[in-house]
Design a protein around this motif. Structure first.
Motif, mmCIF file in Angstrom:
data_model
loop_
_atom_site.group_PDB
_atom_site.id
_atom_site.type_symbol
_atom_site.label_atom_id
_atom_site.label_comp_id
_atom_site.label_asym_id
_atom_site.label_seq_id
_atom_site.Cartn_x
_atom_site.Cartn_y
_atom_site.Cartn_z
ATOM 1 N N LYS A 34 76.375 -3.923 -23.979
ATOM 2 C CA LYS A 34 77.292 -4.717 -23.442
ATOM 3 C C LYS A 34 78.479 -4.025 -22.716
ATOM 4 O O LYS A 34 78.901 -4.571 -21.578
ATOM 5 C CB LYS A 34 77.959 -5.487 -24.632
ATOM 6 N N ILE A 35 78.878 -2.782 -23.205
ATOM 7 C CA ILE A 35 79.630 -2.165 -22.770
ATOM 8 C C ILE A 35 78.999 -1.573 -21.236
ATOM 9 O O ILE A 35 79.907 -1.756 -20.121
ATOM 10 C CB ILE A 35 80.133 -0.921 -23.580
ATOM 11 N N ARG A 36 77.844 -1.202 -21.162
ATOM 12 C CA ARG A 36 77.231 -0.475 -20.060
ATOM 13 C C ARG A 36 77.262 -1.536 -18.866
ATOM 14 O O ARG A 36 77.780 -1.408 -17.821
ATOM 15 C CB ARG A 36 75.990 0.367 -20.251
ATOM 16 N N ALA A 37 76.612 -2.823 -19.287
ATOM 17 C CA ALA A 37 76.685 -3.760 -18.238
ATOM 18 C C ALA A 37 77.938 -4.250 -17.839
ATOM 19 O O ALA A 37 78.035 -4.484 -16.609
ATOM 20 C CB ALA A 37 75.780 -4.864 -18.667
ATOM 21 N N SER A 38 78.993 -4.227 -18.699
ATOM 22 C CA SER A 38 80.195 -4.519 -18.506
ATOM 23 C C SER A 38 81.010 -3.684 -17.612
ATOM 24 O O SER A 38 81.650 -4.007 -16.565
ATOM 25 C CB SER A 38 80.976 -4.996 -19.526
ATOM 26 N N ALA A 44 86.469 -6.170 -17.059
ATOM 27 C CA ALA A 44 87.618 -5.844 -17.860
ATOM 28 C C ALA A 44 87.663 -6.722 -19.284
ATOM 29 O O ALA A 44 88.070 -5.987 -20.432
ATOM 30 C CB ALA A 44 88.793 -5.706 -17.459
ATOM 31 N N TYR A 45 87.565 -7.828 -19.259
ATOM 32 C CA TYR A 45 87.649 -8.633 -20.383
ATOM 33 C C TYR A 45 86.469 -8.429 -21.513
ATOM 34 O O TYR A 45 86.882 -8.252 -22.646
ATOM 35 C CB TYR A 45 87.418 -10.190 -19.930
ATOM 36 N N CYS A 46 85.237 -8.316 -20.881
ATOM 37 C CA CYS A 46 84.227 -7.932 -21.841
ATOM 38 C C CYS A 46 84.139 -6.319 -22.355
ATOM 39 O O CYS A 46 83.813 -5.978 -23.422
ATOM 40 C CB CYS A 46 82.752 -8.152 -21.294
ATOM 41 N N LEU A 47 84.667 -5.585 -21.391
ATOM 42 C CA LEU A 47 84.704 -4.026 -21.748
ATOM 43 C C LEU A 47 85.757 -3.899 -22.850
ATOM 44 O O LEU A 47 85.558 -3.133 -23.860
ATOM 45 C CB LEU A 47 85.292 -3.290 -20.709
ATOM 46 N N HIS A 48 86.850 -4.704 -22.962
ATOM 47 C CA HIS A 48 87.675 -4.722 -23.821
ATOM 48 C C HIS A 48 87.310 -5.186 -25.214
ATOM 49 O O HIS A 48 87.393 -4.438 -26.387
ATOM 50 C CB HIS A 48 89.275 -5.375 -23.364
ATOM 51 N N MET A 49 86.754 -6.156 -25.039
ATOM 52 C CA MET A 49 86.137 -6.855 -26.271
ATOM 53 C C MET A 49 85.046 -5.865 -27.067
ATOM 54 O O MET A 49 85.198 -5.790 -28.275
ATOM 55 C CB MET A 49 85.460 -8.245 -25.983
ATOM 56 N N HIS A 50 84.118 -5.426 -26.288
ATOM 57 C CA HIS A 50 83.046 -4.853 -26.971
ATOM 58 C C HIS A 50 83.412 -3.292 -27.110
ATOM 59 O O HIS A 50 82.830 -2.628 -28.135
ATOM 60 C CB HIS A 50 81.685 -5.060 -25.838
ATOM 61 N N TYR A 138 89.172 -14.434 -16.860
ATOM 62 C CA TYR A 138 89.439 -14.172 -18.332
ATOM 63 C C TYR A 138 90.540 -13.133 -18.312
ATOM 64 O O TYR A 138 90.196 -11.816 -17.682
ATOM 65 C CB TYR A 138 88.089 -13.872 -19.271
ATOM 66 N N PRO A 139 91.694 -13.283 -19.039
ATOM 67 C CA PRO A 139 92.571 -12.127 -19.294
ATOM 68 C C PRO A 139 91.998 -10.953 -20.250
ATOM 69 O O PRO A 139 91.487 -11.219 -21.290
ATOM 70 C CB PRO A 139 93.713 -12.523 -19.693
ATOM 71 N N THR A 140 92.111 -9.703 -19.878
ATOM 72 C CA THR A 140 91.928 -8.647 -20.705
ATOM 73 C C THR A 140 92.661 -8.544 -21.897
ATOM 74 O O THR A 140 93.901 -8.947 -21.806
ATOM 75 C CB THR A 140 92.287 -7.296 -19.773
ATOM 76 N N LEU A 142 92.290 -10.869 -24.374
ATOM 77 C CA LEU A 142 91.793 -12.200 -25.222
ATOM 78 C C LEU A 142 90.458 -11.985 -25.874
ATOM 79 O O LEU A 142 89.824 -11.368 -25.065
ATOM 80 C CB LEU A 142 91.946 -13.275 -24.188
ATOM 81 N N ASP A 143 90.267 -12.494 -26.863
ATOM 82 C CA ASP A 143 89.134 -12.617 -27.607
ATOM 83 C C ASP A 143 88.424 -14.173 -27.714
ATOM 84 O O ASP A 143 89.239 -14.593 -28.697
ATOM 85 C CB ASP A 143 89.009 -11.746 -28.695
ATOM 86 N N GLU A 144 87.858 -14.589 -26.728
ATOM 87 C CA GLU A 144 87.696 -16.015 -26.856
ATOM 88 C C GLU A 144 87.004 -16.448 -28.231
ATOM 89 O O GLU A 144 87.022 -17.515 -28.705
ATOM 90 C CB GLU A 144 86.891 -16.372 -25.561
ATOM 91 N N ARG A 145 86.135 -15.408 -28.645
ATOM 92 C CA ARG A 145 85.477 -15.892 -29.975
ATOM 93 C C ARG A 145 86.470 -16.216 -31.189
ATOM 94 O O ARG A 145 86.215 -17.159 -31.922
ATOM 95 C CB ARG A 145 84.836 -14.650 -30.609
ATOM 96 N N SER A 146 87.635 -15.922 -30.832
ATOM 97 C CA SER A 146 88.929 -16.359 -31.833
ATOM 98 C C SER A 146 89.232 -17.662 -31.743
ATOM 99 O O SER A 146 89.894 -18.238 -32.793
ATOM 100 C CB SER A 146 89.851 -15.318 -31.862
ATOM 101 N N LEU A 147 88.796 -18.440 -30.658
ATOM 102 C CA LEU A 147 89.263 -19.587 -30.295
ATOM 103 C C LEU A 147 88.367 -20.552 -30.861
ATOM 104 O O LEU A 147 88.639 -21.960 -30.656
ATOM 105 C CB LEU A 147 89.738 -19.722 -28.703
ATOM 106 N N ARG A 148 87.073 -20.255 -31.075
ATOM 107 C CA ARG A 148 86.082 -21.199 -31.337
ATOM 108 C C ARG A 148 86.495 -22.049 -32.655
ATOM 109 O O ARG A 148 87.083 -21.456 -33.575
ATOM 110 C CB ARG A 148 84.781 -20.485 -31.683
#
Length: 148
Positions: A34-38, A44-50, A138-140, A142-148
């Motif tokens: 996930k980090i490498r692809a991001s 940046a959103y996914c890099l931060h999260m992963h 998507y803002p860096t 934010l973790d969308e998973r916490s909104l589920r």
């Protein structure tokens, strides 16, 4: 953040596919993918999260800092990680030259068939999430998973 709000059925299907694609995959290996692809996609959103997820899993921060230069980082990544990172690069950049046989064969030689399939599916999924996050601005942090 528009897909979860405007197309909840699609979003739920993507989440289910994400879970299925990584169900039996080593979590640390999944985060490296996930980090490498991001990194390659500039998400940046996914890099931060992963990156955060990797640190929580106990991945050495030095290793995380070297993912961008994994090919030159001898002795840092295992043979499995190197094969998976190579496959991540090729699949993420698939429009450049497809997936070269030597890259796929290197991964197939070191991974069992089930793991190889999960790695390919995980690479496809993070590329999908990167595109959704970038297109949706998507803002860096934010973790969308916490909104589920």
């Amino acid at each position: 953040m528009w897909i979860p709000k405007t197309h909840p059925a699609v979003y739920k299907a993507l989440v289910a596919l994400q879970r299925a694609s990584s169900a039996d995959l080593d979590p640390t290996l999944g985060e490296l993918i996930k980090i490498r692809a991001s990194q390659l996609n500039g998400c940046a959103y996914c890099l931060h999260m992963h990156t955060k997820d990797s640190i929580e899993l106990g991945v050495d921060p030095l290793k995380l800092g070297l993912i961008a230069a994994w090919e030159e980082s001898t002795g840092v990544f295992t043979d499995v990680e190197r094969a998976v990172l190579g496959l991540t690069d090729a699949i993420t950049r698939i429009s450049d030259a497809g997936v070269p046989d030597e890259v796929f064969d290197a991964a197939a030689a070191i991974l069992d068939t089930q793991t190889l399939g999960q790695v390919v599916a995980s690479i496809a999924m993070i590329n999908t999430w990167n595109r959704i996050a970038i297109a949706g601005n998507y803002p860096t942090g934010l973790d969308e998973r916490s909104l589920r």
